[in-house]
Design an enzyme around this catalytic site. Structure first.
Site, PDB file in Angstrom:
ATOM      1  CD  GLU A  93     -13.357  -2.764   5.340  1.00 49.95           C
ATOM      2  OE1 GLU A  93     -14.415  -2.249   4.929  1.00 49.95           O
ATOM      3  OE2 GLU A  93     -12.740  -3.641   4.713  1.00 49.95           O
TER       4      GLU A  93
ATOM      5  CG  ASP B 186      -9.348  -3.788  -4.234  1.00 48.05           C
ATOM      6  OD1 ASP B 186      -8.710  -3.241  -3.313  1.00 48.05           O
ATOM      7  OD2 ASP B 186     -10.361  -4.488  -4.023  1.00 48.05           O
TER       8      ASP B 186
ATOM      9  CD  GLU C  91     -13.617 -13.668  -1.569  1.00 46.78           C
ATOM     10  OE1 GLU C  91     -13.107 -13.151  -0.562  1.00 46.78           O
ATOM     11  OE2 GLU C  91     -14.102 -12.995  -2.498  1.00 46.78           O
TER      12      GLU C  91
ATOM     13  CD  GLU D  20     -15.753  -6.155  -5.121  1.00 44.82           C
ATOM     14  OE1 GLU D  20     -15.532  -5.412  -4.139  1.00 44.82           O
ATOM     15  OE2 GLU D  20     -16.328  -7.275  -5.005  1.00 44.82           O
TER      16      GLU D  20
END
Length: 779
Positions: A114, A256, A349, A370
């Site tokens: 992150e 991902d 989600e 996304e």
């Protein structure tokens, strides 16, 4: 609701023209662009008014909270969005706030993943976009230098110790001040390993320091080699062993952005082998993971379905396919995903493909980007208004369901649009940015290469802002033209400095002390004789082509250096510097260390008794007369009975310990630590952590619990590699007082704990709750 469901079902089986006719909707692009702009500023102003300098805004209670690291995360993430929306004035003010408040050396544990995508990525993009801001105070070396770039480099530098693993894959957590904790778990998700190339590669191109890009590439290579026989990767992996610990394979959470960075890294840095890897993964995914136009979670070794679930994070996939030219396939997949937008307004989600319902407890929408990201790519590629309509529906849903008095909140359940008190920084970095770009066709980020800008740099002209921006996984766009400008500018400097450093032993120059050297080295006599044939002037002329060298110190380097180093830079006389270095190199080559503990270690591997007999012979402080020797004997006897007991890991806080009863030699203490770590405890399968050494009277410090070493990269010539080897040996023998304690990594010995307190040499993980083994020693 029934009408919307029927319309969505109809669209799934209709041609595009029929779908448009069925919906009959039109979108006012200008109105929605302004709607998204207002959405951004409502959240941005709410963060500044109620949450800054905390990481995030709590949009219901209107308070601030630190989440990912306590470095004003939302502000860093929002910097480039300000420029995307044309607010140069606020951008300059926000940059000043970031530079004044962000501390890359804070004592805080952060996510390596992150911090990289949000902080390093955000700072890099803000640095590169600074040139678009009228009146921005740019350094003469911009775009290859600047305060935001230096801050990004310092932050990335603090992440590098995480990459110092046996595989090159990084740990998941690091302490910015101290490094990787010695008890840090080696289990990391796949995306946490493979999502560094864009940021680290850009940093290497901008600064000329190759270690960042090499760290990212080594991690990618390790992941590629770890894929299963059917070409899939799992969800979590042990970064020390390379063994998969979670073998579910998919394209969603935990995986991902690894696939995303293969494709984007190939495009940004022109690495064809990465694109081949992406295509190989796509083939395996289509064969084993894809079911019609949805994607399941499957076994990475067999391809059998383990979870028939759609995750909202998977919505990035059509966007990546669009980037690599597979627009038709991306459209088919996105058409399936659009049924969720038609039904709920925003995607949940987790959505169970069998039950056709959101998964209980995972039905939230945390303002994720996304879906908007893929809609942007598809609309730019096709101009199909269907994608525009879906984006407009997302905007309307977010505005009606998530808006609060000071921001936008996570939608707790998409079925009923309830909310919870969380607004992640990616809402301002990604979601609002992608939605805005969909409705702003003339934005500079959409440049197709039809225009650019030429700038004059200290190293000649450069073409920048020519389009082709690559977005990192936090939607921070990277300008490939700027990266090319800086990497080309730095190439000549790198070649020159490599040649310079390859012929100078800087370690001997900085640390040479004849008190710690004796005896002539037979191995180097012939080399010394050859060197003695040349005086200093001939030596310089031979190595560099001319005796009259000119060397200019980079002003930005001087400005960024601590005050004492600035004075040194100002006094540098390069010719005298080289002469002195050559002289010291020759003197050092004639001598060798009086004792070489590192060479002696392999000799003490026969038996434990032989090892300790040799140790006892080397020092007056460690003898069989001490009570510790009797405890040691009992310890050895107890080890064989404790091998099969379950290990319980424990954390040690006071890692540093005074070892005055063992000896004052730092080299000897390090030697003892190696003996325990490499030879004694492994024979009995005992988990053991070697810790730091304190001087007598020294107070234990938290840094001793962490590893701060960075991975080494062999990018120099063979001669430089030889010098690196000499450096390690020389510093090993160097007196302790020459080292700063916080940075001392070589002169370490074990820390105390549980059974090993008998000699204050190390920490052994307790078995069971630790009591059984301790009692066996005490009896």
């Amino acid at each position: 609701m029934l009408l919307l469901r029927l319309t969505a079902l109809y669209c799934l089986f209709s041609v595009w023209a029929q779908c448009e006719e069925a919906s009959g909707l039109t979108v006012d692009v200008d109105a929605y662009r302004e709607k998204v702009r207002r959405m951004f500023y409502h959240a941005y102003n709410g963060y500044l008014d109620y949450a800054f300098p905390y990481d995030e805004l709590k949009p219901i209670s209107c308070k601030g909270v630190d989440t990912w690291g306590s470095f004003s995360l939302t502000l860093i993430d929002a910097l480039d969005t300000l420029l995307v929306m044309g607010n140069a004035t606020e951008f300059k003010r926000a940059v000043d706030l970031v530079l004044a408040t962000v501390d890359p050396e804070a004592n805080v544990n952060v996510s390596v993943f992150e911090t990289n995508i949000r902080v390093v990525g955000g700072l890099l993009t803000a640095h590169m976009m600074s040139g678009r801001v009228p009146g921005m105070d740019l350094e003469p070396g911009w775009p290859c230098s600047g305060p935001l770039l230096r801050l990004a480099e310092r932050m990335a530098d603090r992440l590098l110790p995480a990459f110092n693993t046996d595989t090159g894959m990084p740990f998941g957590t690091v302490n910015l001040r101290y490094g990787v904790h010695k008890t840090e778990t080696p289990i990391t998700c796949t995306a946490g390993v493979g999502t560094f190339l864009l940021e680290f590669g850009a940093l290497s191109r901008l600064t000329g320091d190759q270690q960042y890009e090499q760290a990212a590439m080594r991690a990618l290579d390790a992941l590629w080699k770890s894929r299963s026989p059917i070409g899939l990767v799992g969800n979590h992996i042990n970064v020390q062993t390379g063994v998969w610990t979670a073998t579910d394979s998919g394209i969603g959470a935990g995986v991902d952005s690894y696939f995303e960075y293969l494709a984007k890294g190939a495009l940004l840095f022109q690495r064809p082998h990465l694109m081949k890897q992406f295509y190989d993964y796509e083939e395996a995914i289509n064969k084993h993971v894809r079911h019609e136009d949805w994607f399941h979670w499957v076994s990475m070794t067999k391809g059998t379905t383990s979870l028939p679930i759609f995750q909202s994070l998977e919505a990035f996939w059509p966007g990546v396919l669009t980037m690599v030219g597979k627009v038709d396939d991306a459209s088919r997949i996105m058409l399936q995903y659009s049924s969720l937008i038609r039904r709920y307004g925003v995607p949940p989600e987790f959505y169970h493909l069998g039950d056709q319902e959101p998964v209980n407890g995972r039905a939230a929408y945390p303002l994720r980007p996304e879906m908007a990201e893929s809609l942007m790519y598809l609309y730019r590629a096709t101009d199909d208004p269907h994608w525009l309509e879906l984006a407009a529906q997302m905007v309307d849903t977010i505005e009606s369901a998530a808006k609060t008095s000071c921001g936008y909140a996570t939608v707790n359940k998409v079925q009923e649009h309830s909310i919870e008190d969380r607004m992640e920084s990616f809402f301002l970095a990604e979601t609002t940015k992608y939605l805005y770009l969909i409705f702003d066709p003339e934005n500079f980020l959409h440049n197709d290469g039809s225009y650019s800008r030429e700038i004059q740099t200290t190293n000649g002209p450069c073409i920048i802002e020519a389009g082709g921006y690559i977005y990192n996984t936090e939607a921070h766009p990277l300008d490939p033209a700027i990266l090319h400008c800086c990497s080309a500018k730095r190439q000549a400097e790198r070649e020159s400095m490599t040649k310079f450093s390859s012929n100078i032993d800087f370690v001997s120059l900085l640390y040479y002390d004849d008190r710690h050297w004796s005896e002539k080295s037979q191995d180097n006599q012939e080399e010394v004789k050859d060197q003695e044939k040349h005086d200093s002037s001939d030596y310089i002329k031979q190595q560099y082509g001319s005796e009259d060298l000119e060397f200019e110190i980079d002003p930005s380097l001087v400005a960024a250096a601590p005050a004492p180093m600035q004075n040194i830079y100002e006094r540098v006389d390069v010719k005298d510097f080289i002469k002195k270095a050559r002289t010291l190199d020759e003197e050092a080559a004639k001598k060798k260390p009086a004792k070489g503990w590192a060479k002696e270690v392999p000799n003490y591997t026969e038996t434990i008794k032989e090892i300790f007999a040799e140790i006892a012979a080397e020092t007056d402080y460690f003898t069989t007369e001490l009570p510790n020797w009797q405890l040691l004997t009992k310890l050895i006897e107890a080890r064989s009975n404790a091998r099969d007991v379950q290990v319980v890991q424990a954390r040690i806080t006071d890692a540093c310990v005074v070892l005055d009863n063992i000896g004052d030699s730092a080299a000897f203490r390090y030697f003892l630590g190696v003996i325990y770590e490499k030879h004694i405890y492994p024979k009995y399968s005992i988990p053991y952590t070697r810790g730091a050494v304190c001087l007598i009277g020294e107070v234990p410090i938290e840094a001793d619990n962490y590893f701060r070493e960075k991975p080494e990269f062999q990018i120099e010539s063979s001669k430089t590699k030889s010098n690196r080897s000499k450096e390690r040996q020389f510093r090993f023998e160097h007196p302790y007082e020459f080292e700063t304690h916080a940075d001392n990594l070589l002169l370490t010995a074990p820390i105390p704990g549980f059974e090993s307190k008998f000699n204050a040499l190390g920490f052994i993980s307790p078995r069971d709750n630790g009591s059984a083994a301790i009692e066996s020693i005490a009896q």
